[in-house]
Write a protein that holds these residues in place. Structure first.
Motif, PDB file in Angstrom:
ATOM      1  N   UNK A   1      37.144  48.750  32.445  1.00 18.92           N
ATOM      2  CA  UNK A   1      38.131  47.827  32.996  1.00 18.92           C
ATOM      3  C   UNK A   1      39.003  48.554  34.018  1.00 18.92           C
ATOM      4  N   UNK A   2      39.284  47.875  35.134  1.00 16.07           N
ATOM      5  CA  UNK A   2      40.197  48.416  36.142  1.00 16.07           C
ATOM      6  C   UNK A   2      41.639  48.252  35.671  1.00 16.07           C
ATOM      7  N   UNK A   3      42.461  49.226  35.968  1.00 15.23           N
ATOM      8  CA  UNK A   3      43.879  49.118  35.631  1.00 15.23           C
ATOM      9  C   UNK A   3      44.504  48.022  36.481  1.00 15.23           C
ATOM     10  N   UNK A   4      45.218  47.074  35.877  1.00 14.22           N
ATOM     11  CA  UNK A   4      45.804  45.973  36.651  1.00 14.22           C
ATOM     12  C   UNK A   4      47.028  46.421  37.442  1.00 14.22           C
ATOM     13  N   UNK A   5      47.260  45.748  38.526  1.00 16.52           N
ATOM     14  CA  UNK A   5      48.451  46.038  39.334  1.00 16.52           C
ATOM     15  C   UNK A   5      49.649  45.286  38.769  1.00 16.52           C
ATOM     16  N   UNK A   6      50.823  45.890  38.914  1.00 15.24           N
ATOM     17  CA  UNK A   6      52.059  45.199  38.556  1.00 15.24           C
ATOM     18  C   UNK A   6      52.332  45.074  37.072  1.00 15.24           C
ATOM     19  N   UNK A   7      51.602  45.814  36.222  1.00 13.55           N
ATOM     20  CA  UNK A   7      51.838  45.735  34.783  1.00 13.55           C
ATOM     21  C   UNK A   7      53.136  46.443  34.410  1.00 13.55           C
ATOM     22  N   UNK A   8      53.763  45.981  33.337  1.00 13.68           N
ATOM     23  CA  UNK A   8      54.963  46.635  32.815  1.00 13.68           C
ATOM     24  C   UNK A   8      54.650  47.154  31.418  1.00 13.68           C
ATOM     25  N   UNK A   9      54.872  48.455  31.238  1.00 17.85           N
ATOM     26  CA  UNK A   9      54.514  49.114  29.982  1.00 17.85           C
ATOM     27  C   UNK A   9      55.724  49.846  29.429  1.00 17.85           C
ATOM     28  N   UNK A  10      56.032  49.598  28.156  1.00 18.02           N
ATOM     29  CA  UNK A  10      57.045  50.365  27.437  1.00 18.02           C
ATOM     30  C   UNK A  10      56.402  50.933  26.173  1.00 18.02           C
ATOM     31  N   UNK A  11      57.186  51.639  25.387  1.00 11.13           N
ATOM     32  CA  UNK A  11      56.643  52.210  24.153  1.00 11.13           C
ATOM     33  C   UNK A  11      56.239  51.141  23.153  1.00 11.13           C
ATOM     34  N   UNK A  12      56.810  49.937  23.268  1.00  7.80           N
ATOM     35  CA  UNK A  12      56.568  48.898  22.270  1.00  7.80           C
ATOM     36  C   UNK A  12      55.962  47.617  22.829  1.00  7.80           C
ATOM     37  N   UNK A  13      55.800  47.535  24.150  1.00 11.27           N
ATOM     38  CA  UNK A  13      55.311  46.278  24.731  1.00 11.27           C
ATOM     39  C   UNK A  13      54.536  46.523  26.018  1.00 11.27           C
ATOM     40  N   UNK A  14      53.695  45.539  26.361  1.00  7.51           N
ATOM     41  CA  UNK A  14      52.935  45.546  27.607  1.00  7.51           C
ATOM     42  C   UNK A  14      52.943  44.131  28.167  1.00  7.51           C
ATOM     43  N   UNK A  15      53.167  44.014  29.466  1.00  6.31           N
ATOM     44  CA  UNK A  15      53.069  42.723  30.143  1.00  6.31           C
ATOM     45  C   UNK A  15      52.090  42.868  31.301  1.00  6.31           C
ATOM     46  N   UNK A  16      51.052  42.017  31.309  1.00  5.19           N
ATOM     47  CA  UNK A  16      50.056  42.066  32.386  1.00  5.19           C
ATOM     48  C   UNK A  16      49.814  40.647  32.888  1.00  5.19           C
ATOM     49  N   UNK A  17      49.374  40.550  34.125  1.00  3.74           N
ATOM     50  CA  UNK A  17      49.015  39.258  34.707  1.00  3.74           C
ATOM     51  C   UNK A  17      47.530  39.268  35.040  1.00  3.74           C
ATOM     52  N   UNK A  18      46.801  38.315  34.483  1.00  5.36           N
ATOM     53  CA  UNK A  18      45.360  38.189  34.693  1.00  5.36           C
ATOM     54  C   UNK A  18      45.080  36.760  35.146  1.00  5.36           C
ATOM     55  N   UNK A  19      44.426  36.614  36.297  1.00  2.00           N
ATOM     56  CA  UNK A  19      44.093  35.293  36.847  1.00  2.00           C
ATOM     57  C   UNK A  19      45.325  34.399  36.950  1.00  2.00           C
ATOM     58  N   UNK A  20      46.435  35.021  37.353  1.00  2.00           N
ATOM     59  CA  UNK A  20      47.650  34.254  37.580  1.00  2.00           C
ATOM     60  C   UNK A  20      48.440  33.901  36.332  1.00  2.00           C
ATOM     61  N   UNK A  21      47.985  34.353  35.170  1.00  2.00           N
ATOM     62  CA  UNK A  21      48.687  34.061  33.920  1.00  2.00           C
ATOM     63  C   UNK A  21      49.265  35.356  33.361  1.00  2.00           C
ATOM     64  N   UNK A  22      50.539  35.321  33.019  1.00  6.01           N
ATOM     65  CA  UNK A  22      51.208  36.495  32.477  1.00  6.01           C
ATOM     66  C   UNK A  22      51.076  36.523  30.953  1.00  6.01           C
ATOM     67  N   UNK A  23      50.688  37.675  30.441  1.00  7.87           N
ATOM     68  CA  UNK A  23      50.472  37.858  29.002  1.00  7.87           C
ATOM     69  C   UNK A  23      51.354  38.991  28.503  1.00  7.87           C
ATOM     70  N   UNK A  24      51.984  38.773  27.346  1.00 11.21           N
ATOM     71  CA  UNK A  24      52.853  39.786  26.750  1.00 11.21           C
ATOM     72  C   UNK A  24      52.292  40.225  25.398  1.00 11.21           C
ATOM     73  N   UNK A  25      52.233  41.523  25.202  1.00 11.95           N
ATOM     74  CA  UNK A  25      51.701  42.104  23.983  1.00 11.95           C
ATOM     75  C   UNK A  25      52.713  43.066  23.366  1.00 11.95           C
TER      76      UNK A  25
END
Length: 646
Positions: free
Chosen positions: A510-534
């Motif tokens: 998998x390619x690393x996505x652009x514009x992701x936000x990563x902390x020690x406890x959370x990740x936010x990524x946007x895939x196909x225009x939809x933002x996902x929070x983990x």
């Protein structure tokens, strides 16, 4: 009547011990926890007023050791023992041993436990009291009776419940093997392999009535619980009240439950379980009586306002019930979901591990009863249930909605659980409509388990790996040549690519996505225009009750490992556990599908079968061997390969 106890020993562990300790604290009663070496730092140990070590990790040498428990009570000055549920909660010998030691057993008498714990005698007793029972028979005429009843039939251990040792037999040609397996599980779980057989009622509903009885002859029921959503005969969702019962049927079943309790001289909190034909709820049958507090007791507490643990204590201290049947009112709707250490993506096999990140919802009509804390080690030694999420709302629709939201907010990273599966189950059209039966989950489980890993999960994992490679700035300046941005001379930067693997699935890159936000406890990524929070903890990612352990994939190591272990020829442990049966030896010829080994974990047996006809060329375990998940157990060389080598 004696005064309320000063000190109570809780002869259990996990979420039930924590829950009992909570009420003891509210009542001003000193609590004593007990623990095995495996639980030295467990939550119930830390929350009790004092704690006593009672032995090594195996339950037989600790939580099931009557001498160790009695010694702990004597050393701490306890006047009473609360058994919780499971372990010795329905053990008449333990109840009598407590009485002989001058301790109050917070539960019914040993005689009542013995009577209702023997399903054969229990059926005869309640039948004599006018309570309808399911047609069936018991040892020694078990096999003959089963054939006379005709398929399908249900095999049940006489000495215990909870689904352990139960077998639904639809094909009588397998009856002998099913009886043998049921006996092994019954012996392992209850120390008694006596069985009974009952006629199976297709598409039944499982409805139980909570009863409460004091030592002054007062017995009341607190309404019913619907427990029809089950998997492998284990309840996973419970609710109160039931959409099936009319007020008239509720009153009739409640009266039958009260008579069943009176028939054995019951004292304390107990549950009378009925099997109910979905198309004819007025035709209900007694199944068994659980002579203890039930796992699902919180739903009754929430709709009645009665703290059942408190009244177990007060009844045991000799207090009379201050309410009569007409005083019991049912308010709103309550639903409970059992969070278990199991992996739905691997056929619900028991799981284990260390709890790395934990969030358990509480408040605003949401309650979580749990024995977990961050750092808890979940092993195969004990029951797989970790916690329970319970909600209360004015209506069933509102309660379903609230529980789905609470499960989405539940995080247990480091240990695969069924939280996401339960959230999807609660949205099933038949569940929403109240069209329940005990086979619904088994019929539709596959459709409630995602077939693979969503793309955004891998994207989030790639974002985490990219962030881990990013250099730390020094004095406000970052060396541009240390930034992992895929820079190429004379060309467009190439995205960083990361190879990953998830157990049971093919590896992906998998390619690393652009514009992701990563902390020690959370990740936010946007895939196909939809933002996902983990939520995240190391290589674990979680969202909406689901979790994924996304590991780096090394193609070279994978190829070497495959070559060493023979790929499809290799039999690996599907779960952490203990090998209980080995049926073959190196050199034996086996047929495809032949049973070779049995692995037991969390009171569940899993049969390891030959993947194809061939020869056992490697066998790395013996009965009693403790194994980790994916540990190699045996290798079976295909018959054609063996012939070519010869």
């Amino acid at each position: 009547m004696q005064s309320m106890f000063d000190t109570v020993l809780v002869a259990n562990r996990g979420e039930i011990a924590v829950r009992v300790i909570r009420t003891l604290r509210e009542m001003g009663v000193r609590s004593v926890a007990v623990y095995s070496d495996a639980d030295a730092d467990a939550r119930h140990v830390r929350e009790a007023d004092t704690a006593v070590r009672i032995g090594p990790p195996p339950a037989a040498e600790s939580y099931l050791s009557v001498p160790a428990l009695l010694d702990a009570a004597a050393r701490t000055g306890a006047q009473a023992v609360h058994p919780g549920y499971g372990f010795l909660a329905e053990n008449a010998g333990f109840a009598q041993a407590c009485a002989d030691a001058g301790l109050v057993f917070i539960g019914p008498t040993a005689a009542a436990i013995s009577l209702m714990g023997d399903k054969i005698r229990a059926k005869e007793t309640v039948k004599a009291a006018g309570v309808p029972v399911v047609p069936g028979a018991a040892d020694p005429d078990l096999e003959a009776a089963a054939r006379e009843l005709g398929a399908p039939v249900l095999l049940k251990p006489s000495a215990g419940g909870g689904g352990k040792g139960m077998r639904l037999v639809r094909d009588l040609s397998t009856l002998t093997d099913e009886i043998a397996a049921a006996r092994r599980e019954a012996r392992s779980s209850f120390g008694d392999d006596t069985l009974l057989v009952e006629r199976w009622i297709d598409r039944p509903r499982h409805i139980e009535i909570q009863v409460l009885a004091d030592t002054h002859g007062n017995v009341v029921h607190l309404g019913e619980r619907e427990c029809s959503l089950q998997r492998r005969h284990q309840k996973i969702i419970e609710e109160a009240p039931s959409v099936l019962l009319t007020p008239e049927i509720r009153a009739s079943m409640g009266a039958a439950a009260v008579e069943a309790a009176r028939s054995c001289g019951y004292v304390g909190a107990g549950t009378v379980e009925f099997i109910v034909p979905g198309g004819d709820p007025a035709s209900y049958y007694f199944m068994e009586m659980n002579t203890r507090l039930q796992v699902e007791h919180p739903v009754t507490e929430l709709i009645t306002g009665v703290d059942l643990v408190e009244w177990q204590l007060r009844v045991a201290a000799g207090e009379p019930l201050p309410f009569a049947q007409d005083d019991i009112r049912l308010d709103g709707w309550a639903i409970e979901a059992r969070i278990c250490a199991e992996d739905p993506s691997r056929g619900f096999l028991p799981s284990g591990g260390t709890v790395l990140s934990l969030h358990e919802p509480q408040g605003d009509g949401v309650r979580t009863d749990s024995g977990l804390s961050e750092g808890t080690e979940v092993s195969s030694l004990y029951d797989p249930m970790l916690s329970k999420v319970i909600v209360h709302a004015p209506t069933r629709e509102a309660a379903l909605r609230k529980l789905r939201a609470a499960l989405a907010d539940t995080v247990t990273l480091g240990v695969p659980t069924n939280a996401g599966f339960l959230r999807r189950l609660l949205a099933h059209p038949d569940v929403v409509a109240g069209r329940l039966d005990t086979g619904l989950v088994e019929r539709d489980a596959d459709g409630l388990v995602p077939s693979g890993v969503p793309d955004e999960v891998y994207a989030a994992a790639a974002a985490v790996r990219g962030a881990e490679l990013a250099p730390e700035p020094r004095e406000g300046w970052t060396d541009p040549f240390s930034v992992p941005n895929g820079f190429r001379l004379g060309g467009t930067p190439k995205p960083l690519a990361f190879p990953f693997r998830v157990a049971g699935l093919e590896p992906v890159t998998v390619d690393a996505p652009a514009g992701a936000r990563v902390t020690d406890t959370a990740v936010t990524v946007t895939v196909d225009g939809i933002t996902h929070r983990f939520r995240r903890a190391g290589s674990w990612l979680g969202r909406d009750g689901d979790s994924w352990h996304v590991l780096d994939h090394d193609p070279v190591e994978a190829a070497l490992s495959g070559a060493r272990h023979g790929g499809a020829d290799t039999l690996a442990a599907p779960m952490p556990g203990t090998v209980t049966v080995v049926k073959v030896a190196v050199g034996d010829e086996v047929e495809a599908g032949q049973s070779l080994l049995v692995v037991e974990a969390m009171k569940m047996e899993h049969v390891i079968s030959a993947p194809h006809a061939g020869t056992v060329t490697e066998l790395d375990v013996t009965p009693g061997t403790t194994v980790a998940m994916d540990q190699i157990l045996a290798v079976v060389a295909p018959r054609e390969t063996a012939e070519e080598d010869a």
